[in-house]
Every structure is written in structure tokens, then in C-alpha cells.
Scaffold this motif. Structure first.
Motif, PDB file in Angstrom:
ATOM      1  N   ILE A  74       4.870   1.171  -5.972  1.00 41.71           N
ATOM      2  CA  ILE A  74       3.730   1.680  -5.192  1.00 41.71           C
ATOM      3  C   ILE A  74       2.900   0.487  -4.721  1.00 41.71           C
ATOM      4  N   TYR A  75       2.591   0.489  -3.437  1.00 42.41           N
ATOM      5  CA  TYR A  75       1.696  -0.531  -2.876  1.00 42.41           C
ATOM      6  C   TYR A  75       0.354   0.133  -2.567  1.00 42.41           C
ATOM      7  N   ASN A  76      -0.773  -0.520  -3.030  1.00 43.88           N
ATOM      8  CA  ASN A  76      -2.133  -0.039  -2.777  1.00 43.88           C
ATOM      9  C   ASN A  76      -2.895  -1.109  -2.011  1.00 43.88           C
ATOM     10  N   ILE A 160      -4.227  -3.421  -8.828  1.00 43.71           N
ATOM     11  CA  ILE A 160      -3.150  -2.424  -8.693  1.00 43.71           C
ATOM     12  C   ILE A 160      -2.527  -2.487  -7.301  1.00 43.71           C
ATOM     13  N   GLU A 161      -2.583  -3.652  -6.696  1.00 44.41           N
ATOM     14  CA  GLU A 161      -1.992  -3.767  -5.359  1.00 44.41           C
ATOM     15  C   GLU A 161      -0.481  -3.498  -5.402  1.00 44.41           C
ATOM     16  N   ASN A 162       0.228  -4.043  -6.359  1.00 41.63           N
ATOM     17  CA  ASN A 162       1.667  -3.818  -6.534  1.00 41.63           C
ATOM     18  C   ASN A 162       1.891  -3.199  -7.909  1.00 41.63           C
TER      19      ASN A 162
END
Length: 499
Positions: A74-76, A160-162
Motif C-alpha cells: 500500500i502506498y500512502n 506509512i508512505e510504503n
């Protein structure tokens, strides 16, 4: 012209070019074997049997645990902050704030001491106080506390970017209300049902081949009979023509013979065309080319072979062997099992579950950008309480379907008993008819012989000879029909008794 034809024959001989299509002789058993090998319907029935076998293996898989693995990324585009920007700024400047308060405290102490003469004298005469206040005024804690504040601030800002995550899960059913057991039993019954339907398809195919085979034999025999009848009438036409030329016979006698000769020629044409169509049907059933040149082993023989009948089977044995009754009985058993499956929806269900999960970032030891995982196991129970009586209605429907199939089974048993009785009576009738046809045939042969001699001697007129020939034709036709009917009755009886 003769030389040209001779050259063509020699050229074809040396080059291997066939002058005529080779004719293939087939027995009844060979026709049956070809039909079994080339039938598309039988091939489809065999495929259904294979599919039923796969369904059984699919149902068996429900006994085993279900293990699956899942991975995700997930990317954020934004991170998570547990504190506000004002609070973040306070933490980042924590050292500067504390340093200012320390400096203010040192300055306040110095001013308080200096404003008090006795305290100022004591301070001036005390190296210890001078050292303490001097150290306090020179102490700089801003950088250290600012660093601590930034670390705390970073801890409240989650990266939580990656996000990477993975899991391996296991589910093992323990008790499903009997659904798995009954589903496996239904799959086994469905496999038996497909086998029964294949057997039924096979028997129907063989009976169709038998009927087509003996139909060809019948039409071929009638074609030969029509040819013989036409030859008799043509020969008689020539004799009557000679008699008419000599004034012995009348023109009406000649006309009557010509009409009969033309009818015989038309009958020969129809039987020839009928034989071609009958052979095309047999070729279709056996998988041969429709225009294949075939000759049957029983075709052209003067006497049609009689079938050999086995001892009659008991009705209970026939019902146990017939694929139709087996199919209906299996269908009733299947719907009986469906009752148990529908009832299982109203019962509790128990299953074992186990999971191992891993993620990056991990929260197992604070929030960190490292891989971390954990294992969990437990037992899951589901107890249905209320859903509009859906399961109850499904159970009632399954009971009604099972009752319907039992009723169909009883009807099929009665129809099979009636069919056996009819075929056995038809067999006895066919035997009697064949014996009578053979007797009539002998009489017709003798009558024709006597009439032919009398006509040649001039003591019998042409009408009497024509009547004898017509009776001979009818007797032969009845013999062919009765003999072939007996063969077809034997084939139908074998199929009905599931031999």
C-alpha cells in the motif's frame, strides 16, 4: 475406342488408381463396435462420467484444511501524526525553552543575592556559591533537550508512505452439521448416476444399430425380391407378347402383364432407393462416411437368421439392472442427502483457524520501519439463529423432491413390467407369425411352380399366373417382415432386460 479403353485400364492398373470403390462387408457385431467407437453422444456421456469423477474429488477436498497466503503493498501520499502542529513545535523547541528558563533562574538568583547585603557578603566570601551560580549561568541544555524533543516528535509522526503486509492462514472445519459428509456422498451418487446414464445411452445406441442393421437386411431382401419379381414379369411379358402376336392371347392380357411389369419396376426402384437411405442411416450410426459402400453379412441370404433368446429374467433382477431404475433410485438417494444438507444449515458449525501475519512497518515493538510478525490460533463457532425460516423451507423442498423421485421410480417399475410383458407377448407372436409365413412361403413357391408350368403349357391363362406371382411376392414379403420383426423384437427384449 476399344484401344483407348484398354489403355485406361492398363494405366489404372499400373498407377494403382481404383476403378471402383472397394465394398466393405460388416457383421452386426462389427457395426456395434464401430458405433461404440464413433458415437458423439456416447463420447459426451463418457465426458459427463469424467466430470462427475472430478466433482467427487472436489467434494473430498472439503475434508482437508484450507491454507492460503496473502500479500499486499500500500502506498500512502500522507503520513499519520498523533499530535498537532503546535504540539510538534513545542517538542522541537523544548531545549530552547528549558534553556531560557534556566538562564532566567540563574539571573533571578544572582539579583536576589546581590540585593541582600548580608547574602551578597556571604556569596562573595563563598567560592561554592560562586561556582554553583557560575556553572548554572553557563550551562547550555538547549541542544540536548531539542534533540530529545525532536526524537519524541518523530515518534508521534508515523511513516506509512510504503506499507508491506503478508499473512498465511489456515481453516480446518471440525463440524459443519453433516454438510461435508453428505456432500461427498452426493458426489459419489452423482458419479454412479453418470455411469447409469452412460449405460443407458450405450444400450439405446446398440438397439438403434440393431434396428438399422436389420432394416437394411429387410430392404435389401425386398429389393432382391422385387428384382426377381420384375424378371418374372418381364419374362412373362415376352411370352404373352409372342402369344398375342400369334393370336393366342388378347391385347388385354398383354396390357395387364405390362401394367404388372411396370409396377414391379417401380417397386424395384423404390426398394433400391430405400436400401441406399437405410445404409446411409447405418453409416451415420457407425461413424462411417454416409456414401461408404458397405455390404452386410446377412444381406442377400435367402434365409434370415433367427435370434437365440435366453431364459426370461425375473422382474426384480431386471429392475436392479435397468439403468433407468438405477438412475431414479440414485436420484431419490441424492435428494435424500440434500435433505440432510438443508438441515445442516440450521445446525452450529465449528472450525479451527490459525494465522501468521507479518508487516513492515511493524507495531510489535513500538512503531518501527522493520519487519515484524505474529502467530494466532483459535476456534470459530457459528450458530444460525434466524433468517426468515430459509433453511426450514429448503429442507421441506428437498423432502418434496425426494418424494417426487420415489414416485417416478415406482412409475418406472410399473412401466418396465408392462414393457417386458408386451415384448414377451410380441416375441411369441413374432415366432407364430414366422412359422405361418414359412408355411405360406412353401405353398406360394409350389403354387408359382405349378402355375408357371401350366402357363408355359398353355393350360393356365395369364391372370391366373399373375395371381400366383403376386401371392408368391406377398408370401416372400411377409416372411421377410416376420423374420426381421423377430430380430428387432429380440434386440428390444435384450435392451429391456438389460442384458
Amino acid at each position: 475406342m476399344k484401344k483407348i479403353r484398354l489403355c485406361i485400364v492398363v494405366f489404372a492398373t499400373f498407377c494403382g488408381m481404383p476403378l471402383a470403390t472397394a465394398q466393405r462387408t460388416l457383421t452386426l457385431e462389427e457395426c456395434r463396435s464401430l458405433a461404440l467407437e464413433n458415437s458423439r453422444d456416447l463420447e459426451q456421456a463418457a465426458t459427463k462420467v469424467e466430470m462427475a469423477g472430478y466433482d467427487r474429488k472436489i467434494a473430498l477436498a472439503n475434508y482437508f484444511p484450507n491454507i492460503s497466503a496473502t500479500g499486499a503493498y500500500i502506498y500512502n501520499n500522507k503520513n499519520i501524526s498523533l499530535i498537532s502542529e503546535e504540539q510538534s513545535a513545542i517538542l522541537s523547541g523544548l531545549g530552547t525553552t528549558v534553556q531560557g528558563q534556566v538562564s532566567d533562574l540563574a539571573q533571578s538568583l544572582t539579583q536576589a543575592i546581590m540585593s541582600n547585603p548580608s547574602a551578597a557578603v556571604e556569596y562573595m566570601n563563598s567560592p561554592l556559591w560562586q561556582t554553583v551560580l557560575g556553572t548554572l549561568s553557563k550551562t547550555d541544555v538547549s541542544e540536548a533537550l531539542n534533540a530529545v524533543g525532536r526524537e519524541i516528535d518523530d515518534a508521534f509522526h508515523l511513516d506509512i508512505e510504503n506499507v508491506f503486509a503478508g499473512a498465511v492462514s489456515l481453516q480446518q472445519p471440525i463440524f459443519m452439521g453433516g454438510k461435508i459428509v453428505n456432500a461427498n456422498r452426493i458426489a459419489a451418487l452423482a458419479k454412479d448416476l453418470a455411469d447409469a446414464q452412460y449405460d443407458s445411452e450405450r444400450r439405446e445406441l446398440l438397439q438403434s444399430v440393431d434396428q438399422a442393421y436389420w432394416q437394411v437386411v429387410s430392404v435389401a431382401a425386398k429389393r432382391d425380391l422385387a428384382e426377381s419379381y420384375s424378371d418374372l414379369l418381364r419374362s412373362m411379358e415376352r411370352d404373352v407378347q409372342l402369344s398375342a402376336d400369334e393370336g393366342v392371347a388378347t391385347s388385354s392380357d398383354l396390357l395387364a402383364v405390362k401394367v404388372k411389369a411396370n409396377e414391379a419396376q417401380m417397386l424395384l426402384t423404390k426398394s433400391t432407393n430405400g436400401l441406399a437411405l437405410a445404409k446411409m442411416l447405418l453409416c451415420k450410426l457407425t461413424g462411417l462416411d454416409l456414401n461408404a459402400q458397405i455390404q452386410l453379412a446377412d444381406e442377400g441370404s435367402e434365409v434370415i437368421a433367427q435370434p437365440i433368446f435366453d431364459a426370461d429374467k425375473e422382474l426384480d433382477e431386471v429392475l436392479a439392472d435397468r439403468p433407468e431404475t438405477r438412475s431414479l433410485s440414485l436420484g431419490a438417494d441424492i435428494y435424500g442427502r440434500k435433505i440432510a444438507i438443508a438441515r445442516a444449515d440450521m445446525m452450529p458449525k465449528l472450525a479451527l483457524t490459525a494465522n501468521y501475519m507479518v508487516s513492515n512497518p511493524s507495531v510489535l515493538n513500538g512503531f518501527s520501519k522493520d519487519w515484524g510478525g505474529m502467530f494466532s490460533a483459535g476456534v470459530v463457532m457459528n450458530i444460525p439463529l434466524f433468517h426468515g425460516f430459509e433453511a426450514l423451507q429448503k429442507t421441506r423442498k428437498a423432502k418434496a423432491e425426494a418424494t417426487l423421485y420415489r414416485s417416478k421410480y415406482d412409475d418406472a417399475c410399473e412401466m418396465i413390467a408392462l414393457q417386458l410383458s408386451q415384448l414377451r407377448l410380441k416375441r411369441d407372436e413374432a415366432f407364430s407369425r414366422l412359422r405361418m409365413a414359412e408355411s405360406h412361403l412353401d405353398s406360394a413357391e409350389e403354387n408359382l411352380r405349378t402355375a408357371t408350368i401350366g402357363f408355359n403349357e398353355g393350360v393356365i391363362d395369364s391372370n391366373t399366373a399373375l395371381a400366383a406371382q403376386t401371392a408368391w411376392l406377398q408370401a416372400h414379403s411377409e416372411y421377410i417382415d416376420s423374420a426381421v420383426e423377430l430380430q428387432m423384437t429380440a434386440s428390444g427384449l435384450r435392451n429391456a432386460e438389460a442384458r
